[in-house]
Design an enzyme around this catalytic site. Structure first.
Site, PDB file in Angstrom:
ATOM      1  N   TYR A  12     -20.897  -2.967  13.150  1.00 19.92           N
ATOM      2  CA  TYR A  12     -19.979  -1.719  12.514  1.00 19.92           C
ATOM      3  C   TYR A  12     -18.820  -1.469  13.410  1.00 19.92           C
ATOM      4  O   TYR A  12     -17.646  -1.382  12.853  1.00 19.92           O
ATOM      5  CB  TYR A  12     -21.049  -0.477  12.929  1.00 19.92           C
ATOM      6  CG  TYR A  12     -22.020  -0.426  11.741  1.00 19.92           C
ATOM      7  CD1 TYR A  12     -21.629   0.145  10.557  1.00 19.92           C
ATOM      8  CD2 TYR A  12     -23.125  -1.013  11.849  1.00 19.92           C
ATOM      9  CE1 TYR A  12     -22.659   0.311   9.652  1.00 19.92           C
ATOM     10  CE2 TYR A  12     -24.151  -0.939  10.838  1.00 19.92           C
ATOM     11  CZ  TYR A  12     -23.919  -0.445   9.577  1.00 19.92           C
ATOM     12  OH  TYR A  12     -24.651  -0.359   8.638  1.00 19.92           O
ATOM     13  N   CYS A 270     -29.105  38.823  31.878  1.00 18.48           N
ATOM     14  CA  CYS A 270     -29.225  38.471  30.450  1.00 18.48           C
ATOM     15  C   CYS A 270     -29.680  36.987  30.060  1.00 18.48           C
ATOM     16  O   CYS A 270     -30.803  36.806  29.456  1.00 18.48           O
ATOM     17  CB  CYS A 270     -28.119  38.617  29.285  1.00 18.48           C
ATOM     18  SG  CYS A 270     -27.376  40.144  29.374  1.00 18.48           S
ATOM     19  N   LYS A 273     -33.636  36.265  31.249  1.00 16.30           N
ATOM     20  CA  LYS A 273     -34.524  36.844  30.452  1.00 16.30           C
ATOM     21  C   LYS A 273     -34.731  36.495  28.982  1.00 16.30           C
ATOM     22  O   LYS A 273     -35.818  36.538  28.410  1.00 16.30           O
ATOM     23  CB  LYS A 273     -34.313  38.356  30.842  1.00 16.30           C
ATOM     24  CG  LYS A 273     -33.595  39.171  29.660  1.00 16.30           C
ATOM     25  CD  LYS A 273     -33.536  40.849  30.169  1.00 16.30           C
ATOM     26  CE  LYS A 273     -32.444  41.295  29.343  1.00 16.30           C
ATOM     27  NZ  LYS A 273     -32.384  41.216  27.734  1.00 16.30           N
TER      28      LYS A 273
HETATM   29  N1  LIG Z   1     -22.451   1.756  15.401  1.00 10.88           N
HETATM   30  C1  LIG Z   1     -21.861   2.986  16.021  1.00 10.88           C
HETATM   31  O1  LIG Z   1     -21.397   3.817  14.963  1.00 10.88           O
HETATM   32  C2  LIG Z   1     -21.015   3.000  16.911  1.00 10.88           C
HETATM   33  C3  LIG Z   1     -19.771   3.841  17.548  1.00 10.88           C
HETATM   34  C4  LIG Z   1     -19.446   3.655  18.824  1.00 10.88           C
HETATM   35  C5  LIG Z   1     -19.891   2.732  19.697  1.00 10.88           C
HETATM   36  N2  LIG Z   1     -20.829   1.877  19.243  1.00 10.88           N
HETATM   37  C6  LIG Z   1     -21.272   1.028  20.357  1.00 10.88           C
HETATM   38  O2  LIG Z   1     -20.576  -0.228  19.931  1.00 10.88           O
HETATM   39  C7  LIG Z   1     -21.494  -1.486  20.389  1.00 10.88           C
HETATM   40  C8  LIG Z   1     -21.671  -2.152  19.057  1.00 10.88           C
HETATM   41  O3  LIG Z   1     -22.372  -1.468  18.214  1.00 10.88           O
HETATM   42  P1  LIG Z   1     -22.639  -1.783  16.737  1.00 10.88           P
HETATM   43  O4  LIG Z   1     -23.225  -0.804  16.055  1.00 10.88           O
HETATM   44  O5  LIG Z   1     -21.203  -2.305  16.160  1.00 10.88           O
HETATM   45  O6  LIG Z   1     -23.539  -3.138  16.863  1.00 10.88           O
HETATM   46  P2  LIG Z   1     -24.354  -4.307  15.677  1.00 10.88           P
HETATM   47  O7  LIG Z   1     -25.382  -4.584  16.168  1.00 10.88           O
HETATM   48  O8  LIG Z   1     -23.801  -3.536  14.487  1.00 10.88           O
HETATM   49  O9  LIG Z   1     -23.196  -5.562  15.990  1.00 10.88           O
HETATM   50  C9  LIG Z   1     -23.172  -6.165  16.903  1.00 10.88           C
HETATM   51  C10 LIG Z   1     -22.716  -7.688  16.380  1.00 10.88           C
HETATM   52  O10 LIG Z   1     -22.660  -8.560  17.561  1.00 10.88           O
HETATM   53  C11 LIG Z   1     -22.858  -9.844  17.385  1.00 10.88           C
HETATM   54  N3  LIG Z   1     -22.933 -10.511  18.515  1.00 10.88           N
HETATM   55  C12 LIG Z   1     -24.239 -10.635  19.511  1.00 10.88           C
HETATM   56  N4  LIG Z   1     -24.096 -11.423  20.321  1.00 10.88           N
HETATM   57  C13 LIG Z   1     -22.807 -12.047  20.299  1.00 10.88           C
HETATM   58  C14 LIG Z   1     -22.064 -13.019  20.649  1.00 10.88           C
HETATM   59  N5  LIG Z   1     -22.444 -13.651  21.887  1.00 10.88           N
HETATM   60  N6  LIG Z   1     -20.894 -13.430  20.396  1.00 10.88           N
HETATM   61  C15 LIG Z   1     -20.166 -12.691  19.113  1.00 10.88           C
HETATM   62  N7  LIG Z   1     -21.094 -11.928  18.601  1.00 10.88           N
HETATM   63  C16 LIG Z   1     -22.284 -11.327  18.978  1.00 10.88           C
HETATM   64  C17 LIG Z   1     -24.235  -9.657  16.478  1.00 10.88           C
HETATM   65  O11 LIG Z   1     -24.529 -10.840  15.659  1.00 10.88           O
HETATM   66  C18 LIG Z   1     -23.802  -8.332  15.703  1.00 10.88           C
HETATM   67  O12 LIG Z   1     -23.012  -8.847  14.393  1.00 10.88           O
HETATM   68  C19 LIG Z   1     -22.663  -0.690  20.988  1.00 10.88           C
HETATM   69  O13 LIG Z   1     -22.607  -0.757  22.261  1.00 10.88           O
HETATM   70  C20 LIG Z   1     -22.765   0.485  20.368  1.00 10.88           C
HETATM   71  O14 LIG Z   1     -23.420   1.463  21.283  1.00 10.88           O
HETATM   72  C21 LIG Z   1     -21.231   1.934  18.088  1.00 10.88           C
END
Ligand SMILES: NC(=O)c1ccc[n+]([C@@H]2O[C@H](COP(=O)([O-])OP(=O)(O)OC[C@H]3O[C@@H](n4cnc5c(N)ncnc54)[C@H](O)[C@@H]3O)[C@@H](O)[C@H]2O)c1
Length: 441
Positions: A12, A270, A273
């Protein structure tokens, strides 16, 4: 001509960042271990289901600004900046799984070894404070034979997108946070975000890492709070929607920065309680409201932290400034300052108390009854004379914002330790005292 960027992880965060940076005119190469995701981007299709992503990926594929590969080394060699957007899921017991990040750090580090020009490595994955500098940096350094800061730039840039509106959130974020060891090395990131709306904060890497957790924890608390009070309202036969609508319209006390600064425990006539009455009623209705149930224990724990801070000093003579729950009032009912004095007296400390607004002679009614029940000999330790209260003290607890800086400076001695519970503004803090600390700031 834009920058050349590699983005590790096409989930994502990574695929939205890749498509959006490309749409801003930069050359982007996405990297993923999953060949299917790489093939989708290379075929002009979005690897995730998300509003506007199909069009964006197709468009940027046509302009040739967006590519993808499974070859990490080639991606680093072809770019100036690498963003790390791989997942940081939970392990079984809740510990953060850093395995994907560690792998990527090794790959980027190994590629840096082959690179002549300076590279910027930016973590965008959510990691606990300290991870970038104490876990990721050493791996990058070991694999590259280079030093973070000296030979390559290391930064942290959290992402605040929400799935469902990720593209819109990326293009119009609440703010942009650039955490770096050395702000003078932020040139490429400033360039990347120069057209992005919202305020840009340049800060340290741990602060940038922590803001992301604060945000998510706060969102989680808000959802649980709304659900618990909604449930309670429904069971009390009150329309939750009508209540919420009115509650949300107050942007001074409710939806605001009020009550959100680290300081001392809450108290007064406030809050305690009323929380108590609500949770009691919920129990009568057989409702489990764990968030509301944990509020008073959390507050009590904060008073204990103050007791522990005093204990850690190893001193016995204490001056506490402030007895009422808030400066400018003499209301002592459920004041956490009163609770703190009571705990310290119970532990055998010699305590003297100063409060400009509290005079025993003027206290009346439930207020007077309360203090006489909690600390029966309050009259012998409370004084309105700051100098006499501070004179014999080894530790000074600032529990009120009403003590003036000049008065404190006049009477504080260099060997006295100051524990500031209320987090005085920097310009209001006394300059005397051998140590000045808070319990949560
Ligand atoms: N999903 C959200 O809305 C969101 C928002 C803000 C922050 N985050 C943070 O961002 C990070 C990523 O989240 P996400 O939801 O995009 O994760 P996700 O699981 O959707 O995607 C992670 C991707 O990384 C790839 N990957 C794994 N190992 C790899 C490697 N060695 N080399 C290259 N690619 C590799 C996976 O195949 C996968 O496509 C997390 O730390 C999450 O907490 C997520």
């Amino acid at each position: 001509m834009g920058l050349s960027i590699s983005i590790f992880g096409l989930g994502y965060v990574g695929s939205v960042s890749a498509a959006c940076f490309a749409s801003m005119g930069h050359r982007v190469i996405g990297v993923d271990v999953n060949p299917a995701k790489v093939a989708m981007v290379e075929g002009g299709r979005s690897p995730i289901i998300e509003a506007r992503m199909n069009e964006l990926v197709a468009e940027e594929h046509t302009t040739c600004r967006l590519h993808a590969t499974t070859d990490a080394t080639a991606a680093v060699l072809e770019s100036d900046v690498s963003f790390v957007c791989v997942g940081t899921p939970s392990l079984r017991q809740g510990k953060q799984d850093l395995s994907h990040i560690l792998k990527v750090a090794e790959e980027i580090g190994a590629a840096l070894k082959k690179k002549k020009s300076r590279h910027t490595v930016v973590l965008r994955s959510t990691v606990l404070p300290g991870t970038t500098e104490t876990v990721i940096a050493p791996i990058l350094e070991k694999a590259s034979g280079q030093r973070a800061g000296a030979d390559f730039t290391l930064a942290y840039n959290p992402e605040f997108m929400r799935e469902g509106s990720a593209v819109a959130d990326f293009l119009e974020p609440p703010y942009t946070i650039l955490g770096a060891q050395d702000a003078s090395q932020l040139g490429p990131l400033r360039e990347l975000y120069k057209g992005t709306p919202g305020r840009v904060f340049e800060t340290t890497i741990p602060v940038a890492e922590m803001v992301k957790y604060l945000s998510n924890a706060f969102h989680a608390v808000k959802v649980s709070f709304a659900n618990e009070v909604g449930t309670l309202a429904k069971h009390l036969g009150v329309d939750p929607q009508a209540v919420t609508e009115i509650f949300l319209s107050d942007t001074r006390q409710n939806i605001s920065s009020a009550y959100l600064s680290p300081g001392f425990a809450f108290g007064g006539s406030c809050l305690p309680k009323d929380v108590r009455a609500l949770t009691y009623r919920a129990k009568e209705l057989d409702l489990k409201l764990p968030l509301l149930d944990s509020v008073l224990p959390s507050n009590a724990e904060h008073i204990e932290r103050a007791v522990e801070a005093v204990m850690r000093t190893g001193k016995r003579k204490i001056a506490q400034l402030g007895l009422s729950f808030k400066a400018g009032t003499d209301d002592l009912r459920e004041s956490p300052q009163v609770q703190l004095v009571k705990r310290l007296l119970g532990e055998g400390y010699e305590v003297k108390v100063w409060d400009r607004d509290v005079s025993l002679g003027r206290l009346a009614g439930s207020n007077r009854q309360y203090i006489e029940e909690v600390i029966p000999h309050i009259g012998s330790i409370l004084s309105g004379d700051l100098e006499s209260v501070l004179r014999g003290a080894e530790v000074v607890i600032v529990g009120t914002k009403s003590a003036g800086r000049d008065d404190l400076n006049r009477h504080l001695r260099p060997e006295q330790i100051v524990i500031d519970l209320v987090h005085l503004d920097r310009e209001r803090r006394p300059t005397g005292g051998s140590a000045y600390e808070g319990i949560c700031w």
